[in-house]
Design a protein around this motif. Sequence first.
Motif, short mmCIF file in Angstrom:
data_model
loop_
_atom_site.label_atom_id
_atom_site.label_comp_id
_atom_site.label_asym_id
_atom_site.label_seq_id
_atom_site.Cartn_x
_atom_site.Cartn_y
_atom_site.Cartn_z
N ASP A 15 93.48 -95.64 44.62
CA ASP A 15 92.21 -96.30 44.32
C ASP A 15 91.57 -95.70 43.06
O ASP A 15 91.02 -96.43 42.23
CB ASP A 15 91.24 -96.18 45.50
N LYS A 16 91.63 -94.37 42.93
CA LYS A 16 91.09 -93.70 41.74
C LYS A 16 91.83 -94.16 40.49
O LYS A 16 91.21 -94.43 39.46
CB LYS A 16 91.20 -92.18 41.86
N LEU A 17 93.16 -94.25 40.57
CA LEU A 17 93.94 -94.70 39.42
C LEU A 17 93.58 -96.13 39.03
O LEU A 17 93.43 -96.45 37.86
CB LEU A 17 95.44 -94.62 39.71
N ALA A 18 93.44 -97.00 40.02
CA ALA A 18 93.11 -98.40 39.76
C ALA A 18 91.74 -98.55 39.12
O ALA A 18 91.50 -99.50 38.37
CB ALA A 18 93.18 -99.21 41.05
N ALA A 19 90.84 -97.61 39.37
CA ALA A 19 89.49 -97.68 38.83
C ALA A 19 89.39 -97.15 37.40
O ALA A 19 88.38 -97.36 36.73
CB ALA A 19 88.52 -96.91 39.73
N LEU A 20 90.44 -96.47 36.92
CA LEU A 20 90.41 -95.92 35.57
C LEU A 20 90.54 -97.03 34.53
O LEU A 20 91.26 -98.00 34.74
CB LEU A 20 91.55 -94.92 35.37
N THR A 21 89.86 -96.85 33.40
CA THR A 21 90.04 -97.77 32.29
C THR A 21 91.40 -97.48 31.65
O THR A 21 92.00 -96.42 31.89
CB THR A 21 88.94 -97.59 31.23
N THR A 22 91.86 -98.38 30.80
CA THR A 22 93.13 -98.15 30.11
C THR A 22 93.08 -96.88 29.28
O THR A 22 94.02 -96.10 29.27
CB THR A 22 93.46 -99.35 29.21
N GLU A 23 91.94 -96.63 28.63
CA GLU A 23 91.78 -95.42 27.82
C GLU A 23 91.86 -94.16 28.68
O GLU A 23 92.51 -93.19 28.31
CB GLU A 23 90.45 -95.46 27.06
N GLU A 24 91.21 -94.17 29.81
CA GLU A 24 91.23 -93.01 30.71
C GLU A 24 92.63 -92.78 31.27
O GLU A 24 93.10 -91.64 31.35
CB GLU A 24 90.25 -93.21 31.86
N LEU A 25 93.30 -93.84 31.64
CA LEU A 25 94.65 -93.73 32.18
C LEU A 25 95.62 -93.20 31.12
O LEU A 25 96.43 -92.31 31.39
CB LEU A 25 95.11 -95.08 32.72
N ALA A 26 95.51 -93.71 29.90
CA ALA A 26 96.36 -93.24 28.81
C ALA A 26 96.13 -91.75 28.55
O ALA A 26 97.08 -90.99 28.37
CB ALA A 26 96.08 -94.05 27.54
N ARG A 27 94.86 -91.33 28.56
CA ARG A 27 94.52 -89.93 28.34
C ARG A 27 95.17 -89.03 29.41
O ARG A 27 95.63 -87.94 29.11
CB ARG A 27 93.00 -89.75 28.34
N GLN A 28 95.20 -89.50 30.65
CA GLN A 28 95.80 -88.72 31.73
C GLN A 28 97.28 -88.46 31.49
O GLN A 28 97.83 -87.47 31.96
CB GLN A 28 95.62 -89.44 33.08
N PHE A 29 97.94 -89.36 30.76
CA PHE A 29 99.37 -89.21 30.46
C PHE A 29 99.61 -88.65 29.07
O PHE A 29 100.73 -88.63 28.60
CB PHE A 29 100.09 -90.55 30.63
#
Length: 75
Positions: free
Chosen positions: A52-66
């Motif tokens: 659920d936390k991953l699904a709530a991330l924006t594309t920018e936030e998700l990219a930053r995590q990787f």
Amino acid sequence: MLRNAMPEPPIDPPDERYLTAGCGHEVYEGERLVEWHDGKRFAYLCEECFRDKLAALTTEELARQFGCDCRTVLF
């Protein structure tokens, strides 16, 4: 509409051994916990809450995590 319907059948016999994750959900043997760091705090999450936390991330936030760069295309 069904009355008195239970969403999941009860565990038989009841499993008394579990951990309570930082998200508040019970986690039983064989299930996964995920260490979640959001820059402000740390918690162990059950797998469902982690997703659920991953699904709530924006594309920018998700990219930053990787460790990826995210750019907007401009012409």
